[in-house]
Motif scaffolding. Structure first.
Motif, short mmCIF file in Angstrom:
data_model
loop_
_atom_site.label_atom_id
_atom_site.label_comp_id
_atom_site.label_asym_id
_atom_site.label_seq_id
_atom_site.Cartn_x
_atom_site.Cartn_y
_atom_site.Cartn_z
N SER A 78 58.52 -114.63 34.67
CA SER A 78 57.21 -115.68 34.54
C SER A 78 56.43 -115.18 33.36
N SER A 79 55.81 -116.27 32.78
CA SER A 79 54.97 -116.17 31.64
C SER A 79 53.71 -115.54 31.87
N SER A 80 53.35 -115.34 33.12
CA SER A 80 52.04 -114.73 33.68
C SER A 80 52.15 -113.04 33.99
N TYR A 81 53.19 -112.76 34.12
CA TYR A 81 53.64 -111.56 34.38
C TYR A 81 54.81 -110.91 33.62
N LYS A 85 56.58 -124.60 30.71
CA LYS A 85 55.67 -124.42 31.99
C LYS A 85 54.58 -125.88 32.25
N SER A 130 60.24 -111.77 26.09
CA SER A 130 59.24 -111.07 26.30
C SER A 130 58.94 -109.59 26.18
N GLU A 157 54.89 -109.31 25.09
CA GLU A 157 53.97 -110.07 26.09
C GLU A 157 54.94 -111.05 27.00
N SER A 158 54.38 -111.28 28.15
CA SER A 158 55.09 -112.35 28.86
C SER A 158 54.95 -113.64 28.23
N CYS A 159 56.26 -114.53 28.23
CA CYS A 159 56.45 -115.42 27.41
C CYS A 159 57.51 -116.44 28.04
N GLU A 176 59.43 -118.60 31.28
CA GLU A 176 59.38 -119.12 32.97
C GLU A 176 60.91 -119.34 33.07
#
Length: 90
Positions: free
Chosen positions: A37-40, A58, A77, A82-84, A86
């Motif tokens: 996930s791009s948020s984690y 996304k 990532s 950094e998360s990137c 999906e």
């Protein structure tokens, strides 16, 4: 699992393959389940051993790429720190 059947590992020695097998966990994902996930930010890089996953853009929910056996999930990532990504099982 025969890791040598994956192009990424074909040139690895048997000793290296054994180390990977000893330190790896095999996960099974159901369709729609997230692998990344791009948020984690994950602490793992997944290697697809079987099946298909989708890399998603996304904001527009479109498939950018279908990922198959030997594809790495989470490497982008990890390299960017950094998360990137999906990515979902399909």
């Amino acid at each position: 699992m025969n890791y040598k059947s994956i192009s990424l590992f074909k040139s690895f020695s048997d000793t290296s393959i054994q180390l990977i097998e000893n330190e790896s966990n095999i996960y099974k994902f159901k369709p729609g389940q997230p692998l990344s996930s791009s948020s984690y930010m994950q602490d793992k890089i997944h290697i697809i051993l079987d099946g298909v996953a989708r890399l998603i853009e996304k904001s527009e929910a479109i498939t950018i790429a279908k990922l198959t056996k030997g594809s790495l999930v989470g490497l982008g990532s990890f390299l960017r720190a950094e998360s990137c990504e999906e990515v979902f099982a399909s």
